[in-house]
Design a protein around this motif. Sequence first.
Motif, PDB file in Angstrom:
ATOM      1  N   GLU A   8       0.814  -1.217   0.000  1.00 20.44           N
ATOM      2  CA  GLU A   8       0.000   0.000   0.000  1.00 20.44           C
ATOM      3  C   GLU A   8       0.849   1.270   0.000  1.00 20.44           C
ATOM      4  N   ASP A   9       2.137   1.165   0.377  1.00 22.05           N
ATOM      5  CA  ASP A   9       3.003   2.344   0.338  1.00 22.05           C
ATOM      6  C   ASP A   9       3.643   2.540  -1.031  1.00 22.05           C
ATOM      7  N   GLY A  10       3.290   1.679  -2.004  1.00 20.94           N
ATOM      8  CA  GLY A  10       3.802   1.808  -3.356  1.00 20.94           C
ATOM      9  C   GLY A  10       4.994   0.935  -3.679  1.00 20.94           C
ATOM     10  N   THR A  11       5.544   0.237  -2.697  1.00 17.17           N
ATOM     11  CA  THR A  11       6.683  -0.647  -2.948  1.00 17.17           C
ATOM     12  C   THR A  11       6.245  -1.824  -3.805  1.00 17.17           C
ATOM     13  N   LEU A  12       7.015  -2.122  -4.847  1.00 13.48           N
ATOM     14  CA  LEU A  12       6.682  -3.184  -5.788  1.00 13.48           C
ATOM     15  C   LEU A  12       7.783  -4.237  -5.805  1.00 13.48           C
ATOM     16  N   PHE A  13       7.392  -5.503  -5.661  1.00 12.49           N
ATOM     17  CA  PHE A  13       8.299  -6.633  -5.796  1.00 12.49           C
ATOM     18  C   PHE A  13       7.850  -7.442  -7.013  1.00 12.49           C
ATOM     19  N   THR A  14       8.799  -7.792  -7.869  1.00 10.42           N
ATOM     20  CA  THR A  14       8.497  -8.583  -9.060  1.00 10.42           C
ATOM     21  C   THR A  14       9.271  -9.888  -9.006  1.00 10.42           C
ATOM     22  N   GLY A  15       8.568 -11.004  -9.204  1.00  7.57           N
ATOM     23  CA  GLY A  15       9.207 -12.311  -9.135  1.00  7.57           C
ATOM     24  C   GLY A  15       8.521 -13.309 -10.046  1.00  7.57           C
ATOM     25  N   THR A  16       8.672 -14.583  -9.693  1.00  6.96           N
ATOM     26  CA  THR A  16       8.122 -15.678 -10.484  1.00  6.96           C
ATOM     27  C   THR A  16       6.868 -16.225  -9.811  1.00  6.96           C
ATOM     28  N   ALA A  17       5.833 -16.454 -10.595  1.00  8.83           N
ATOM     29  CA  ALA A  17       4.561 -16.940 -10.061  1.00  8.83           C
ATOM     30  C   ALA A  17       4.601 -18.450  -9.850  1.00  8.83           C
ATOM     31  N   PHE A  18       3.924 -18.903  -8.805  1.00 11.44           N
ATOM     32  CA  PHE A  18       3.586 -20.315  -8.635  1.00 11.44           C
ATOM     33  C   PHE A  18       2.246 -20.359  -7.919  1.00 11.44           C
ATOM     34  N   GLY A  19       1.656 -21.532  -7.829  1.00 16.05           N
ATOM     35  CA  GLY A  19       0.324 -21.612  -7.255  1.00 16.05           C
ATOM     36  C   GLY A  19      -0.725 -21.140  -8.249  1.00 16.05           C
ATOM     37  N   ALA A  20      -1.811 -20.561  -7.730  1.00 13.21           N
ATOM     38  CA  ALA A  20      -2.951 -20.177  -8.572  1.00 13.21           C
ATOM     39  C   ALA A  20      -2.651 -18.934  -9.397  1.00 13.21           C
ATOM     40  N   ASP A  21      -3.254 -18.849 -10.555  1.00  8.28           N
ATOM     41  CA  ASP A  21      -3.125 -17.711 -11.457  1.00  8.28           C
ATOM     42  C   ASP A  21      -4.285 -16.756 -11.192  1.00  8.28           C
ATOM     43  N   ARG A  22      -4.070 -15.768 -10.308  1.00  9.38           N
ATOM     44  CA  ARG A  22      -5.138 -14.838  -9.933  1.00  9.38           C
ATOM     45  C   ARG A  22      -4.550 -13.675  -9.140  1.00  9.38           C
ATOM     46  N   VAL A  80       7.862 -16.272  -1.001  1.00 12.93           N
ATOM     47  CA  VAL A  80       9.081 -17.003  -0.612  1.00 12.93           C
ATOM     48  C   VAL A  80      10.268 -16.508  -1.437  1.00 12.93           C
ATOM     49  N   ARG A  81      11.454 -16.764  -0.904  1.00 15.11           N
ATOM     50  CA  ARG A  81      12.674 -16.433  -1.654  1.00 15.11           C
ATOM     51  C   ARG A  81      12.907 -17.448  -2.763  1.00 15.11           C
ATOM     52  N   ARG A  82      12.825 -18.734  -2.381  1.00 16.59           N
ATOM     53  CA  ARG A  82      13.012 -19.786  -3.382  1.00 16.59           C
ATOM     54  C   ARG A  82      11.957 -20.866  -3.177  1.00 16.59           C
ATOM     55  N   HIS A  83      11.279 -21.202  -4.234  1.00 17.88           N
ATOM     56  CA  HIS A  83      10.260 -22.244  -4.194  1.00 17.88           C
ATOM     57  C   HIS A  83      10.822 -23.512  -4.831  1.00 17.88           C
ATOM     58  N   GLU A  84      10.848 -24.608  -4.065  1.00 14.02           N
ATOM     59  CA  GLU A  84      11.345 -25.886  -4.572  1.00 14.02           C
ATOM     60  C   GLU A  84      10.201 -26.657  -5.223  1.00 14.02           C
ATOM     61  N   GLU A  85      10.305 -26.888  -6.524  1.00 18.67           N
ATOM     62  CA  GLU A  85       9.224 -27.518  -7.265  1.00 18.67           C
ATOM     63  C   GLU A  85       9.180 -29.037  -7.100  1.00 18.67           C
ATOM     64  N   ILE A  86      10.337 -29.647  -6.842  1.00 17.21           N
ATOM     65  CA  ILE A  86      10.399 -31.110  -6.737  1.00 17.21           C
ATOM     66  C   ILE A  86      10.842 -31.474  -5.325  1.00 17.21           C
ATOM     67  N   GLY A 107       1.122 -17.531  -5.397  1.00 13.85           N
ATOM     68  CA  GLY A 107       2.409 -17.438  -4.733  1.00 13.85           C
ATOM     69  C   GLY A 107       3.392 -16.669  -5.590  1.00 13.85           C
ATOM     70  N   ILE A 108       4.422 -16.112  -4.937  1.00  9.19           N
ATOM     71  CA  ILE A 108       5.492 -15.412  -5.646  1.00  9.19           C
ATOM     72  C   ILE A 108       6.821 -15.846  -5.048  1.00  9.19           C
ATOM     73  N   SER A 109       7.790 -16.151  -5.910  1.00 12.57           N
ATOM     74  CA  SER A 109       9.134 -16.525  -5.470  1.00 12.57           C
ATOM     75  C   SER A 109      10.154 -15.672  -6.195  1.00 12.57           C
ATOM     76  N   GLY A 110      11.400 -15.749  -5.714  1.00 10.77           N
ATOM     77  CA  GLY A 110      12.474 -15.028  -6.375  1.00 10.77           C
ATOM     78  C   GLY A 110      12.581 -13.569  -6.007  1.00 10.77           C
ATOM     79  N   ILE A 111      11.929 -13.142  -4.911  1.00  6.26           N
ATOM     80  CA  ILE A 111      12.060 -11.746  -4.475  1.00  6.26           C
ATOM     81  C   ILE A 111      12.941 -11.696  -3.230  1.00  6.26           C
ATOM     82  N   ASP A 112      13.369 -10.503  -2.862  1.00  8.59           N
ATOM     83  CA  ASP A 112      14.226 -10.317  -1.690  1.00  8.59           C
ATOM     84  C   ASP A 112      13.337 -10.278  -0.439  1.00  8.59           C
TER      85      ASP A 112
END
Length: 376
Positions: A8-22, A80-86, A107-112
């Motif tokens: 809500e303060d405008g900070t944006l994190f961009t990463g890789t999606a996992f889980g549901a697409d919504r 999460v920082r890193r999502h383990e798929e297997i 879900g989102i992974s790959g962010i700080d």
Amino acid sequence: MQAKLLLEDGTLFTGTAFGADRETVGEVVFNTGITGYQEVLSDPSYCGQIVTMTYPLIGNYGITRDDFEAIRPYVHGFVVRRHEEIPSNWRAEYSVDRLLKEYGIPGISGIDTRMLTRKLRHFGTMKGILATGSKSVEELQEMLGATPIVRDQVARTSTKQLFSSPGNGERIVLVDFGAKSGILRELTQRGCDVVVVPHHTTADEIRRLRPDGIQLSNGPGDPKDVPHAVKMLQELIGEIPIFGICLGHQLFALACGADTGRLKFGHRGGNHPVKELATGRCYITSQNHGYTVVEDSIAGTELEVTHINNNDKTIEGLKHKKYPAFTVQYHPEAAPGPHDSSYLFDQFIEMIHEHKRNLPKVPRQAELAAQLKGEQ
């Protein structure tokens, strides 16, 4: 697929999606647990929240049915920082990705996650939107502003009807405000005859179940959003022994005239130190809450502080000075977490026994008949 987390303060994190697409909106919080991501995902106390795990590797041991703390997860998003798929674990039945897809949780992974956690610690928990796909930042800002934070979390997570877990011991009414399965496990392991009731159960309905004790469960959200539970407790305090956990602790405090307030970023993790004032002993505890009992509000009530948090000195335990009732802010069922505090369930059973011993003796039938005859 790309995913975005916008605060809500405008900070944006961009990463890789996992889980549901919504897209989903919720309160962004963080949990410091090293293990137990499945129990965190399935803990009803996280209803309506976007949960950030500070431990960097999530999903490595997969998901198994036996580790759920509720029938389904109630979180609104997972960061999460890193999502383990297997996953690599003989107990694993499927992956975190599959679990989130089944229940419509993005879900989102790959962010700080360290940066995100530091921001939440500094500024406090805040509203955010987690979205997959290609929506612009402007579109996400509009959705974030138009979507309110949910306030009916207890109604969403509580059982809809009464059910029982039979036993040969004391009958315990477990009032479900969003209870973790660990509480029921601890009670049944001690042979208790447990009756689980919905959050809106009245005092008279509880009396009709003839309980030996009342267990108040954990649950999500602000305790002041559950005024009917406060009313129920005000009618039963002093009549039936009570043990409250987390939200149950806060509701008990409100029923006794104390006040509750919001913490800056809450306590969520499995390594929180709590000091027992009577002994000076420190317990390592599992915690998950965003509200606390206000210390100054205890004065003038019949409550006594029994435990404090060694980190920020907030109240972690209370007992009634006159009646058989005590509560703790942390989770003695500890799933996940240390088992230091499981003794509190034994203390609850002993309090019930002590209450029974102090009850007035019921006259024998012959003595009662003679007494009635004499009165006639």
